[in-house]
Each structure stands twice: as C-alpha cells, then as structure tokens.
Design a protein around this motif. Structure first.
Motif, mmCIF file in Angstrom:
data_model
loop_
_atom_site.group_PDB
_atom_site.id
_atom_site.type_symbol
_atom_site.label_atom_id
_atom_site.label_comp_id
_atom_site.label_asym_id
_atom_site.label_seq_id
_atom_site.Cartn_x
_atom_site.Cartn_y
_atom_site.Cartn_z
ATOM 1 N N TRP A 249 -4.594 -29.152 -47.298
ATOM 2 C CA TRP A 249 -5.912 -28.536 -47.069
ATOM 3 C C TRP A 249 -5.954 -27.801 -45.738
ATOM 4 N N ALA B 165 -7.055 -24.067 -45.252
ATOM 5 C CA ALA B 165 -8.193 -23.716 -44.410
ATOM 6 C C ALA B 165 -7.798 -22.681 -43.357
ATOM 7 N N ARG C 97 -7.262 -19.294 -44.983
ATOM 8 C CA ARG C 97 -8.528 -18.649 -45.382
ATOM 9 C C ARG C 97 -9.261 -18.104 -44.164
#
Lengths: 314, 271, 556
Positions: free
Chosen positions: B97, B101, B104
């Motif tokens: 993750w 993250a 992004r």
C-alpha cells in the motif's frame, strides 16, 4: 483491452477527485476574504456579510466543495467575484486561444522531433548525429519566452512577416493560425529538442535488442530493421514524453501568452491572481489539471495500442 | 566524452564564481540608477551595456546568478531530500500500500505542471523567491521519487540484495547500505539536470512576476523589463537570455559528461 | 525418448564435393583484441558440425562472421566461402540478399529474439516478403506452413499470437520458423537450447535434426554442452581462445581426443566430485505442507486467480545429509528455497529448523536464520560492486548478536577465504578483480563464515564453464568432508545433482513428485516425470579408456 481501459478510467476519475480536493483546500487556506476584497476596505460589515451569503461563502466547507465539484460536472464553474460573469464563459473564450496554441506547438514538436531523432539514430556517431545532438543541447538550454522575444525581434520587428503580438480571433482561421505561429514555434522548439533526444536514445536502445539482430538475420538491412522493428518499439518511451510535454506546453502557453499579448488562459489567471478572484484561479487550475490528467489517460490508451503486452497481461 | 565534462564544468564554475564574486564586488552598483546612461550598447565601460535605468547589465547578471542558483539549488535539495527516501521506501515495499500511495501522490503532483503549482502558491502566499523555490521543489520530488524507485526496484531483484536479506538486514538498512550507494551516480547526474531545469523554471516564474521581487535582481525579470524595449535596445534582452542559455547549457553538458564518466548506461529522465 | 535412439547418420553418405560453407584461415581482431585465429572448417549439405568450447572461445563470433553480422570494428583476414562465394568480400546488399534466404540463424535467447509488438505470423512472413519470394497473401500462407513445420499448428498456436503469449520453447520454434521459412541451405544455431528446459531442449534438437535429415540443410551448431555435441554432431570442432584446437568426425574425436584441452573439457563435464560417505543423523530441516501463493492480477468482474508456486510441499533434511532438488524452471524450487531462507512468507504449512520455526509471528526468526545460508547462481550479480571482499564475506555477521570485531573479524574472514581456496589478502580487493569461479568461491566463503548448519546451493554452479564447475564441485565435496556440511543443492542439471548429493527430490509444478536415494532415483525412476527428465537429458559418451567414472562415488 476493455478491462485495461476501464481500469485507466477509474484511475482518471480518482485522480480528478483528489486533485479537485487539493485545489479546493489550498485555495481555502488562502488568506483574504474575497467578499471584503471585492467591496473595498470601507465596506460596511453587513454589506460584506450579505455578499458572502450571495457568493455562498458562509456555507460549511464540505458543502461548498460539493457544490463546486457538482457545478463543474455540469459545466458550471461558478461566478467570477470581480466580473460577476460566469467563469465557464470566461474560460471558454480564453481556452480557444490556449488549447489551439498548445496543440499547434505539440504538433510542431512531434513533426520536428521524429525525423530528427530517427535521422540521428540511423547515423549514430557520424557528423549528422553530432549536429543533431549539438542542436538539441542548445534547444534544451533556451528558455522559450526568451526565444519568443528573439523571434519577435527577427520576424516581427526586422522582417515584418508576423505581427509582434495580439490575436485577431478565429473569424479568419488562417489569420488566427498565423498569429499563433510565432508563439507555437517558441513553445515547440525547446520541447522538440527534448523529444528528439528521447527518440534518438530510445531508438539506439532498441537497436541493441536481440530482435533487431534476428531481423538482420532474416535479411533486413540496417535501415529496414530500424524502421520496421525499431520505431514502433521505441514509441513506448516517446509516448510518455509526449504525454508529459502536453502539460508543459499548456503551462508554457501561459508564459508565452504574456510575450505575445494573447488573450488566453494565462492572461486570465494572472489577472485573477492580482484581483484575488479565487474562484477563477481555482477553476482555471482545475481545468489545466483536468487536461493533463486526460492526456495521461490518452497516453495510457496509446501504450496499449502500441504494446500488445499491456492489452492482455492486465 | 571528456569534452562535455570540461566545457560544462568550466561554464558552471564561471557562473558560480560570478555569483560568489557579486557578494563582494560588481563592476557597478546594481541599485544606483543613472538615467543619463540608459540603454547604452555594450562598450569598454559597460561590457554588456546598460538597461533602461542606466544600470550595468553585467553587474545585474552577476547578482541575478545568485538568485537563480540559490532557487534552483534549494529546489533540487528539496526534491532529492524528500523524493529519494520516498522512492526508496516505495521500492522496498514494492506492490504494497505504501508503494501504491507514494506512486499515486507522484502522479497527482505530476498532474500539476510546476508553473501551475507556482501559480497556486503565489495566489495564496503572494509572489517571492521562497515561493518559487517551494513550487519548483515540490515538482522535483516526484522526479526523484520515480527515478530512485525505478533504479532501486531493479537492484532489489539482484542477488546481492538477496544475500543482504539472508544476512538478516532490514529494508531501511539495505536501502541505505546497498541501494543508495549504487544509485548515487544516477542521482548526481539527474540532480545536475534538475538544477538546469530549476534555472529555467526560476527564470520563467520571475519573468511572469511570480519569482523574486524587486529590488532583488533576477534574470527572468530583467527579460520582462527588456521586453518593451526589444526593438529599441536588443542587447538588454539578449544579454540576460544568453546568461540563462549558457548556464543551463553548462549544467547539461556537465550532467552528460558526468554520466559518460560515471556510467554511460545511466538512464536519466528529461522532462 | 533418448536422443541417441533417433540419431540419423548422414555421415554415412559422402559429403558433396564442394562444401556448403568453407571457413579458410579466418582471423579476426576487434581493436587490440585477437578474437579469432586462423579458424578453418567446412560444412557440407546434410551435415551437422558442432563448434564447442567455453565462454569467450570465439565460437559465437565464428557464427556471426558466417552471417556477415560482425561489429563495425572487426577486422578480418582469411576467407569465408559460402557455396564458393567469399562472404567477407561481399557487399552489404548482397549479404542481406543471402541472409534469411540461403543462410538462416537461430539464437540463444528466445525470450528476447522476437519483436514483442508484432504478431508471430507476420514476423515469419517477413522473411519471405523481404526477399520478395512471394506476394503478401502467399507469404502469409507459407509463414503459417513454416509454423506448422516447426510444430506450432494454427489450432494450438495461431499465427496471430504475440510473442509474450508463448512459452520459451514455443518462441524458439517461431525463431526457427523464421530461419527455415525459405528453406535455406545452411542453418546456424547459436546455443539454441541453452535457455530452455531439458525436455524442451530434446524437442528443439530433434526439430533441427529433422531439417538436416529431410531437407539436406547444413547445420552449424554452437554449444558449450558437450553431451548435446556428442549426440548431435557429425563433426566436432573444439575452440579455445579463438582457435580450433581439434576437429574431426565425432566418433573419431571422442575416441582419440588428441588435444589435452578436449580431454579436459570432456573430463570436467563427466566429473564427479569425491563425496565423503553419507551420514544421516538427527532431523535438521523440516518442511511440512508448505504452500506459497502469489496473488494473480486483479481482474474486473472475475475473482483473481492466484498462482500457486509451491503447493503443499513436505520434506526433511537430516544433519549431515546432502540433498538435491531438481526440476525445470518455474517448478517452484527457487521459491521453496527462499521460503526456507525466510525471504518469502508462506501461506500454509510450516518450516522449522531443529524444531524452531523459521517464521515466528510472521517475521523470520534471526536465531534460525543464522543457521541457514545460501549460495546463489549468478557470480556477477551476487555482490555489491562497491564493497571490498572482506566486507562482502563478513556480511552475515550481522546475524550474530555479538559479531567479532577487529582482529577476530579479520581472522574469521581469512579463515573463510582460505577454506575456499583463496588467500587472506584477497579481502582487500574489490569483486570486479575476480573471475566467475573465484566469485563463486567468495560466495561460498560468505555462506560459511558464520558456520551455518544448513547451506542452500541455489543453481550455484549453473552459470560456470565446465572446468570451473568441476573445481567448485570439488570444493563443495571437500568442504563437506572438512566441515561436515549439510546442504540442499538446487539445480536443473541432473548430471550435476547426481554427482554431489546422497538423496534427491524431484519437483514439478510446485509439488515434489518423487524422492529417494540419488542413484536409485536416477537408475530406476518411478514417476513418469522423472523418467521423462532423465530420458530427455543428453548423455556424454563413456570414455573409451574404460575408466569407471563412478569409482569415486560412494554408495550410500
């Protein structure tokens, strides 16, 4: 392919949502109340409050954010604080200059860079290659707005082939295009230099690949191998740069518009900043970000068109 | 080619020296206006001529180099300082993750061209050199994050990293001990290029009035001031522009030369 | 199916009067390096000539010279006559006309030899189109035909496929289809099966042999694998440092081996390390029903399909045992080894060393880790190029709660380096100063420095030339004697595993399909997969001297 496109579309939507939130929050923390700014220092508090209510500034933040985004989805960008005119209308007028300018420049950049990059790669290490490399070194180092001034000096002031600035509108498309030519060239050349280098180095990388050797073993000449097997494979990194360049060209257009006194988004946004017309700043920035994210989406689709591995493996 | 390295190094050193020298000495005082001397063409007294206030352009360029170099250098520092750890962390947690993250966030920043970031920041905080630094610096973060993540990812697949994991070393330690030294060359080369892009960005921002404010001299604003007089006195526009071109060219040549010297296979991004 | 059972014998037919390819005194230098020295050989139609030798011997360069695909800087002397025409003096244009039409070539690495963005049918058709041998529609048809000839029928592998949708073996068939589409008279195959699994290798070799047999093509086969050479070739040329040291008809050459280098190569290939007698004491490693899944790609509207790399594997290694793990690429053997090392989490089952779990609370237990070390495959990739050997070798000290420092550390490094046949002063050098074989010794020193109870050799000799490989195997056997090693030896190469282990496990598609004492499994395989592996592996001819290669091999 459909799954790939859908996945990209979801990412597009998420990015837009996130970007709108960031822009909204950033503008929110900006000091200065637009209502009191509009009415001047001597305004009475109740007049300011009334205007705040009229502009919807007294509502809770979350509500205002949703109203802003909801409006934008329907094409309503709000009302300019200073001009009391719909922002969408102001933007629509200006974008008719900025978008054609960016696209014009992008086209020029690609039209120059592709042949130059392929030419240099095919002549690696020879005089033609060295010449292209030297030209791109220089092209990368030149600030586009300064280059624009030199163009004005030469083509508008000395040679009088073009006018030094201003925009006659699109009533006569040719005149409009002519007015955008110097700005587009100024924007395009530095970008073309970058793209040429990427095209060249990406082709040279590909030329070391095993499958080029395989093609040569089939009886293709060096040149045939370059064209039939090199160019399409080299497109993958080149597409990335083209996608990135569009956002630079849009932003660069903002500066170039200043040089040529073009009534584009750049002029609009600088006026809005000096007048603290935050809703206009907000909307124009959002529009630019929307354009960049959409181009990224299109770039992703273009990858899949070029590279079959992306169509199936995801 | 050592030619790139020598030429690029010499140009860069020249501008650094001029900027440093300007702290103690410039040919003329940049704040003194002598209207009688305005718009003089280059001469023995004023090598680069004078501007519309009669200020010596060479002196202005020397002091302007300070602004340009300081803004670009600090912006690169911000980009490296934040971007490299983020990129290394993303690579160490590839597919997790955190990686997702960070990537992004990168995409998000990339969606705002640096000028747009500058506009936003200026809209809030007002124009100034500090805000130019922040705007350019923020934009540098994803550049370094992406670069170091990509380079680190390919290293993480190498067996010497596996060997370090077998030796029980943790991801942060492996990143610091094995990954960072092996991507240092790449970072140096990319840093040089970002430095040159920072010079260009600073010039652009101060040209549109979002950068350093008067009376601090900056190359971009010198060009903005010169624009109205370009027909009358071209040298006022040409000299600062040449300064930008030579400084950027020098840094780019230095970057290319360093790459050829350190490792010709290094992949830098230029955007 | 053993290759030797279907061997054809074109050597019974006399070669044609004029050889197809006649390399005559070919020398080549690139800048200051002499690459080839006075190389002479001939290939007749219907003949298979194998060029063999270790890496850097110049065998591939000879092949590229025959294709006219040399680097710009190459300077050549001598002659290279194809059907009487000297290729070296031919214009690039004439060479292009020759390549693909009269001479076809197959390369080593099928994964990268195809254009990833073009359909395979189009790539094969290009050979036909580029030589204007047929109009487009006809070329398509003939391309499809060529794909059928190489065993890719349209109902199973349609010509509209892209390379990434094919396996390595299938891709190599496409490369072969491109090479033979115009039925060239000479085919050059540069290590065509080196990157492939042994069962795929057997099929590809049989395919190539078929073209020679049925169409009378000449085949120049370049390979380092002496077993392949002796099974395939009509004639063999052994190369060393750019020179052919010996060549002759296969049977004669294998019988006489006049040149000592040839003898060394064959002996090294056949080499069995002298392993001390097997011991099997208390259980050390216990793997119980271990499963490792990788999440598949997320899909819209469909549940994601996981890839199961290791599926319910159980095994046990006792103290003092030397266990082999064989299987083809992708069978899960590396994943399993990484799970044992605590580098990969497992989704099911347990791994424990001496009763202590490798993973405790989802994290690898350092206490267990220090008792297992590993030697990887790639001698060039397994060291940080920026550290000195001393630091590299002592890296596992990190696992110790109280690592030795100063003189004690130096002494430990010196001892480890000495144990693997290097000198203590090597600790001061950087890794680039060492050859591949020396690097593998350093890797072993690194694994041994904290005296682990179990060592995993993960394809540890697969990247090495045969003579170096033999030395490293001897070193492992020696260490086994001096240090009483317990190890898990992972390899795709059956002959290596046979010589260095007491017990063997055969892995296929994430599962262990057969296990037993090494000699028993190899001599009398039970599972069909083990049988097919052993049958597909090409074998070296027995030496004529009557020496027993098993002499030094202990019977457990």
């Amino acid at each position: 392919m459909l799954a790939y496109a859908l996945k990209r579309l979801v990412i597009l939507a998420l990015s837009l949502a996130l970007a709108s939130l960031v822009i909204f929050l950033v503008v929110e923390v900006a000091p200065g109340d637009p209502a009191s700014y509009m009415l001047g220092i001597n305004a009475r508090p109740d007049t300011v409050a009334a205007l705040r209510a009229e502009l919807g500034l007294d509502l809770p933040r979350a509500e205002r954010y949703l109203a802003w985004v909801g409006g934008m989805v329907q094409g309503d960008f709000g009302t300019s604080y200073t001009y009391r005119a719909p922002v969408s209308q102001m933007v629509a007028e200006r974008i008719r200059v900025s978008l054609p300018l960016a696209l014009y420049a992008l086209t020029l950049s690609v039209v120059i860079a592709f042949p130059a990059g392929i030419f240099a790669a095919a002549r690696r290490g020879r005089a033609g290659d060295a010449g292209v490399i030297a030209a791109t070194q220089l092209g990368i180092a030149i600030p586009n707005f300064w280059f624009a001034m030199l163009l004005v000096l030469l083509f508008a002031i000395k040679l009088r082939w073009f006018s030094a600035g201003g925009f006659p509108g699109w009533d006569d498309p040719l005149m409009g295009l002519k007015a955008l030519t110097l700005p587009a060239v100024a924007l395009a050349l530095p970008q073309a230099a970058i793209l040429t280098r990427v095209m060249r180095s990406s082709l040279l990388d590909i030329l070391h690949e095993d499958f080029i050797r395989t093609a040569r073993a089939k009886g293709l000449t060096r040149r045939q191998a370059l064209w039939r097997h090199g160019v399409r494979n080299a497109m993958i990194p080149v597409l990335t740069i083209i996608g990135l360049q569009f956002s630079f060209l849009l932003a660069g257009a903002i500066i170039i518009e200043q040089v040529f006194f073009l009534p584009g988004l750049g002029r609009l946004i600088f006026q809005a900043i000096t007048q603290r017309d935050l809703i206009v700043v907000e909307s124009v920035v959002m529009l630019l970000v929307f354009a960049v994210i959409s181009v990224n989406f299109l770039t992703d689709l273009a990858y899949a068109a070029v590279d079959p591995r992306l169509r199936t493996s995801r | 080619m050592t030619r790139n390295l020598v030429l690029g190094g010499a140009l860069t050193a020249l501008f650094l020296a001029a900027a440093l020298l300007s702290y103690v000495w410039t040919p003329y005082d940049t704040e003194a206006m002598q209207i009688a001397n305005r718009l003089q063409t280059p001469s023995a007294a004023h090598w680069f001529g004078t501007d519309h206030f009669g200020r010596d352009i060479l002196s202005m360029i020397m002091v302007g180099a300070r602004t340009s170099i300081a803004v670009a250098l600090v912006a690169v520092g911000i980009g490296m300082g934040a971007g490299v750890p983020l990129g290394l962390a993303a690579a160490a947690r590839h597919g997790g993750w955190l990686d997702e993250a960070i990537m992004r966030m990168n995409d998000l920043v990339f969606a705002f061209p640096s000028l747009v970031i500058a506009i936003l920041i200026t809209a809030i905080l007002g124009p100034g050199a500090t805000n130019a630094i922040i705007a350019i610096g923020i934009f540098n973060i994803p550049v370094f994050a992406r670069l170091s993540r990509g380079a680190a990812l390919s290293l993480w697949k190498r067996e010497f990293i596996l060997a370090a994991r077998v030796a029980g070393k943790t991801a942060p330690r492996i990143s610091a001990e094995h990954i960072l030294p092996n991507i240092a060359n790449l970072l140096i080369v990319q840093g040089t290029i970002q430095f040159s892009l920072g010079i260009l960005a600073e010039a652009g921002l101060s040209y549109v009035g979002l950068g350093a404010q008067p009376p601090i001299p900056s190359w971009g604003r010198m060009l903005a001031d010169a624009q109205t007089m370009v027909a009358l006195a071209p040298h006022v526009a040409i000299m600062p522009g040449l300064a930008i071109v030579l400084m950027v060219l020098g840094l780019n040549l230095l970057g290319d030369g360093l790459r050829d010297r350190l490792d010709p296979r290094l992949r830098v991004v230029r955007a | 199916m053993s290759l030797s059972s279907v061997r054809t014998s074109p050597r019974d037919t006399q070669p044609a009067t004029r050889p197809l390819l006649h390399v005559d005194g070919l020398s080549m230098r690139i800048h200051d390096r002499q690459i080839l020295r006075d190389v002479s050989l001939t290939i007749a139609p219907g003949e298979i000539v194998a060029l063999t030798g270790e890496s850097g011997s110049g065998k591939s360069m000879t092949a590229f010279a025959a294709m006219g695909l040399l680097p710009f800087a190459a300077e050549t002397t001598g002659a290279l006559r194809f059907d009487g025409t000297d290729l070296l003096s031919l214009s690039e244009e004439r060479l292009c006309a020759l390549r693909g039409r009269d001479i076809g070539m197959v390369f080593q690495e099928p994964m990268t030899a195809l254009n990833p963005v073009q359909r395979i049918g189009d790539q094969v058709a290009e050979t036909i189109l580029i030589h204007k041998a047929a109009p487009r529609a006809e070329a398509r048809r003939r391309a499809a035909e060529a794909l059928v000839r190489v065993g890719l029928p349209p109902d199973r592998v349609p010509p509209t496929r892209y390379p990434h949708e094919l396996s390595g073996g299938q891709r190599q068939r496409v490369v072969i289809a491109m090479a033979i589409a115009l039925r060239p008279r000479l085919l050059i195959a540069d290590e065509p099966t080196t990157a492939l699994d042994v069962t795929t290798q057997a099929q590809i070799l049989e395919l190539l042999r078929g073209f020679v047999r049925d169409e009378g093509m000449g085949l120049m086969m370049i390979t380092h694998d002496l077993a392949v050479v002796s099974e395939m070739a009509d004639r063999i040329a052994v190369m060393k440092d750019g020179e052919i040291v010996e060549q002759g008809e296969t049977a004669t050459l294998l019988r006489t081996m006049r040149h000592p280098y040839t003898r060394q190569l064959f002996e090294a290939s056949r080499h069995r390390a002298d392993l001390p007698p097997a011991r099997a004491e208390a259980p050390l490693l216990s793997v119980d029903g271990v499963t490792r899944r990788y999440p598949g790609p997320r899909r819209l509207f469909r549940p994601r399909e996981d890839h199961v790399a290791v599926n319910g594997v159980s095994l046990e290694i006792r103290r003092g045992e030397r266990v082999g793990l064989v299987g083809e690429s992708g069978c899960g053997k590396s994943t399993l080894s990484r799970a044992i090392l605590g580098l990969e989490p497992v989704q099911g089952g347990s791994i424990s060393l001496d009763g202590r779990a490798v993973f405790s609370h989802g994290r690898p237990d350092p206490e267990v880790r220090r008792r297992v070390q590993v030697v990887f495959q790639d001698p060039y990739g397994s060291f940080n190029p920026r550290h000195r050997v001393g630091r590299l070798v002592s890296e596992p000290f990190h696992l110790l709660p109280d690592p030795p420092k100063g003189a004690a550390r130096d002494a430990a490094i010196a001892e480890a380096l000495t144990a693997v046949g290097l000198r203590p002063e090597h600790a001061e050098s950087y890794i680039h100063a060492f050859s591949g074989g020396q690097r593998q010794r350093i890797a072993i020193a690194r694994a041994l420095i904290i005296r682990p109870e179990l060592v995993i050799f993960d394809e540890a000799v697969s990247a090495l030339d045969v003579r170096v490989r033999a030395q490293i195997l001897d070193l492992i056997a020696g260490l086994s004697r001096s240090h009483g090693l317990t190890y898990l030896f992972i390899s795709h190469d059956l002959s290596v595993v046979r010589g260095i282990t007491d017990r063997v496990l055969v892995m296929r598609a994430g599962e262990i399909v057969e296990q037993g004492l090494t000699d028993a499994v190899f001599d009398n395989p039970q599972h069909w997969y083990t049988k097919s592996l052993i049958a597909a592996a090409p074998s070296l001819p027995q030496p004529s001297g009557g020496g027993d290669t098993d002499a030094g091999h202990p019977v457990p």
